[in-house]
Design an enzyme around this catalytic site. Structure first.
Site, mmCIF file in Angstrom:
data_model
loop_
_atom_site.group_PDB
_atom_site.id
_atom_site.type_symbol
_atom_site.label_atom_id
_atom_site.label_comp_id
_atom_site.label_asym_id
_atom_site.label_seq_id
_atom_site.Cartn_x
_atom_site.Cartn_y
_atom_site.Cartn_z
ATOM 1 N N SER A 38 147.668 -15.180 1.073
ATOM 2 C CA SER A 38 148.494 -14.043 1.492
ATOM 3 C C SER A 38 149.580 -14.423 2.496
ATOM 4 O O SER A 38 149.853 -13.665 3.434
ATOM 5 C CB SER A 38 147.615 -12.895 2.019
ATOM 6 O OG SER A 38 146.773 -12.413 0.981
ATOM 7 N N GLU A 64 142.708 -22.890 2.028
ATOM 8 C CA GLU A 64 142.901 -21.509 1.571
ATOM 9 C C GLU A 64 141.568 -20.768 1.626
ATOM 10 O O GLU A 64 140.733 -20.921 0.723
ATOM 11 C CB GLU A 64 143.384 -21.502 0.115
ATOM 12 C CG GLU A 64 144.695 -22.202 -0.102
ATOM 13 C CD GLU A 64 145.361 -21.727 -1.386
ATOM 14 O OE1 GLU A 64 146.499 -21.281 -1.309
ATOM 15 O OE2 GLU A 64 144.720 -21.776 -2.454
ATOM 16 N N GLY A 104 145.400 -13.531 -2.395
ATOM 17 C CA GLY A 104 145.783 -12.384 -3.211
ATOM 18 C C GLY A 104 145.239 -11.060 -2.711
ATOM 19 O O GLY A 104 145.311 -10.048 -3.401
ATOM 20 N N GLU A 124 140.418 -20.539 -7.651
ATOM 21 C CA GLU A 124 140.302 -19.843 -8.941
ATOM 22 C C GLU A 124 139.786 -20.806 -10.015
ATOM 23 O O GLU A 124 138.998 -20.410 -10.883
ATOM 24 C CB GLU A 124 141.663 -19.237 -9.323
ATOM 25 C CG GLU A 124 141.974 -18.022 -8.450
ATOM 26 C CD GLU A 124 143.451 -17.762 -8.200
ATOM 27 O OE1 GLU A 124 144.309 -18.294 -8.926
ATOM 28 O OE2 GLU A 124 143.755 -17.020 -7.238
ATOM 29 N N GLY A 157 151.071 -17.991 -3.284
ATOM 30 C CA GLY A 157 150.954 -17.383 -4.601
ATOM 31 C C GLY A 157 151.958 -16.260 -4.760
ATOM 32 O O GLY A 157 153.127 -16.468 -5.083
ATOM 33 N N GLY A 158 151.500 -15.031 -4.496
ATOM 34 C CA GLY A 158 152.304 -13.834 -4.751
ATOM 35 C C GLY A 158 153.746 -13.906 -4.273
ATOM 36 O O GLY A 158 154.677 -13.587 -5.017
ATOM 37 N N ASN A 217 152.769 -21.527 -5.909
ATOM 38 C CA ASN A 217 151.808 -21.599 -7.020
ATOM 39 C C ASN A 217 151.972 -20.332 -7.853
ATOM 40 O O ASN A 217 151.532 -19.262 -7.452
ATOM 41 C CB ASN A 217 150.385 -21.703 -6.426
ATOM 42 C CG ASN A 217 149.311 -21.562 -7.482
ATOM 43 O OD1 ASN A 217 149.568 -21.662 -8.683
ATOM 44 N ND2 ASN A 217 148.082 -21.325 -7.031
ATOM 45 N N TRP A 218 152.605 -20.490 -8.997
ATOM 46 C CA TRP A 218 152.927 -19.311 -9.811
ATOM 47 C C TRP A 218 151.721 -18.753 -10.572
ATOM 48 O O TRP A 218 151.805 -17.689 -11.169
ATOM 49 C CB TRP A 218 154.028 -19.645 -10.813
ATOM 50 C CG TRP A 218 155.354 -19.969 -10.192
ATOM 51 C CD1 TRP A 218 155.670 -20.021 -8.853
ATOM 52 C CD2 TRP A 218 156.558 -20.290 -10.895
ATOM 53 N NE1 TRP A 218 156.984 -20.359 -8.692
ATOM 54 C CE2 TRP A 218 157.554 -20.535 -9.923
ATOM 55 C CE3 TRP A 218 156.895 -20.412 -12.252
ATOM 56 C CZ2 TRP A 218 158.871 -20.881 -10.272
ATOM 57 C CZ3 TRP A 218 158.188 -20.761 -12.602
ATOM 58 C CH2 TRP A 218 159.160 -20.986 -11.614
ATOM 59 N N LYS A 219 150.642 -19.528 -10.610
ATOM 60 C CA LYS A 219 149.443 -19.110 -11.365
ATOM 61 C C LYS A 219 149.837 -18.750 -12.799
ATOM 62 O O LYS A 219 150.773 -19.342 -13.339
ATOM 63 C CB LYS A 219 148.736 -17.959 -10.634
ATOM 64 C CG LYS A 219 148.477 -18.292 -9.160
ATOM 65 C CD LYS A 219 147.557 -17.335 -8.459
ATOM 66 C CE LYS A 219 147.389 -17.776 -7.013
ATOM 67 N NZ LYS A 219 146.434 -16.965 -6.267
ATOM 68 N N HIS A 240 141.839 -25.646 -6.760
ATOM 69 C CA HIS A 240 142.140 -24.256 -6.379
ATOM 70 C C HIS A 240 140.883 -23.406 -6.569
ATOM 71 O O HIS A 240 140.140 -23.582 -7.532
ATOM 72 C CB HIS A 240 143.297 -23.709 -7.220
ATOM 73 C CG HIS A 240 143.816 -22.425 -6.663
ATOM 74 N ND1 HIS A 240 143.180 -21.223 -6.880
ATOM 75 C CD2 HIS A 240 144.869 -22.155 -5.854
ATOM 76 C CE1 HIS A 240 143.843 -20.274 -6.227
ATOM 77 N NE2 HIS A 240 144.862 -20.813 -5.605
HETATM 78 P P1 PGA Z 1 148.430 -15.699 -2.467
HETATM 79 O O1 PGA Z 1 147.841 -16.995 -3.267
HETATM 80 O O2 PGA Z 1 149.577 -16.216 -1.633
HETATM 81 O O3 PGA Z 1 148.863 -14.750 -3.534
HETATM 82 O O4 PGA Z 1 147.333 -15.195 -1.620
HETATM 83 C C1 PGA Z 1 147.689 -18.219 -2.624
HETATM 84 C C2 PGA Z 1 147.097 -19.218 -3.585
HETATM 85 O O5 PGA Z 1 146.212 -18.867 -4.360
HETATM 86 O O6 PGA Z 1 147.499 -20.413 -3.596
#
Ligand code: PGA
Length: 257
Positions: free
Chosen positions: A214, A167, A173, A97, A235-236, A10-12, A95
């Site tokens: 993470s 999650e 993050g 966010e 994500g990251g 997930n590149w956000k 998600h």
């Molecule tokens: P993260 O993000 O791996 O940077 O914690 C995961 C996500 O939000 O899907």
């Protein structure tokens, strides 16, 4: 039947169109051979067409990060599932966010899931509790209620195309992650067994459930070694070719059949 491991990046809100294309050009050959793992990248909406075109002869699939449930209409700023069908196989919905910043409610997640499935695409439905809920011991009840709400009215047949990502919000993050055991327990009791209660054993044993929050090369093996964790929503670490490649390699080694 063993469940095919599924890793989605997930590149956000990261990478321009040209950066996205350059990224997948570098990534694709590195992860092309890991056929036992379903591999997905999820760029921003602006890069979807270019990334999908770049990956058209590759086994790597593309996901959108969101979609509206209506096919068209007066919804300024939105993109419908119908507009995505030529470019993606998956759509991430729910998600944390989007729930936190874009007012994505359980009801909207459910409407989106139905629209995605009706279009022949696959939702990755994200669920997870906040730190306060976690500390108050409410994780299982809350996550189970999110799962039930997201799946309301979805047929057992359509469940074959549903992926759920657990999650914990406090792990996204932040560098903090749930231990493999804890993540597996929640995934089993609050996600898979909730699906079992709604649809029975066949659907519950077949549905793929990811862990997210993470996930990095140094903890990937711990998650992939768990019986109820079928992959990761990342994500990251999905923004670096080498780290994402390593995650796929670990998933293939530990879970590949
Ligand atoms: P993260 O993000 O791996 O940077 O914690 C995961 C996500 O939000 O899907």
């Amino acid at each position: 039947m063993p469940r095919t491991p599924i890793i989605a990046g997930n590149w956000k809100m990261n990478m321009t169109v040209s950066e996205s294309v350059d990224f997948v050009k570098e990534l694709a050959p590195k992860i092309a051979s890991y056929e036992a793992v379903e591999r997905i990248v999820s760029p921003t909406i602006l890069s979807l067409v270019a990334v999908s075109d770049t990956l058209k002869d590759s086994p790597i699939k593309v996901s959108a990060q969101d979609a509206h449930w209506e096919a068209s209409g007066a919804f300024t700023s939105e993109v419908s599932v119908a507009m995505l069908t030529d470019y993606v196989d998956y759509v991430i919905i729910g998600h944390s966010e989007c729930r936190a910043y874009l007012n994505e409610t359980d009801e909207k997640v459910n409407q989106k899931a139905k629209a995605i499935l009706a279009a022949g695409l696959r939702p990755i439905i994200a669920v997870g509790e906040s730190l306060e809920q976690n500390e108050a011991g409410e994780t299982e009840t809350f996550v189970s209620s999110q799962v039930k709400a997201a799946l309301d009215g979805i047929s057992a047949e359509d469940m074959a195309n549903v992926v759920i990502a657990y999650e914990p919000i406090w792990a996204i993050g932040t560098g903090k992650s749930a231990s493999g055991d804890i993540a597996n327990n929640i995934i089993k009791s609050a996600v898979r067994d909730t699906v079992r209660g709604l649809y029975g054993d066949d659907v519950a044993d077949a549905i793929r459930i990811q862990y997210g929050g993470s996930v990095k090369p140094n903890n990937m093996e711990e998650y992939m070694s768990q019986p109820d964790i079928d992959g990761a929503l990342v994500g990251g670490a999905s923004l670096k070719v080498d780290a994402f490649t390593e995650l796929i390699e670990i998933a293939s080694r530990v879970k590949g059949n």
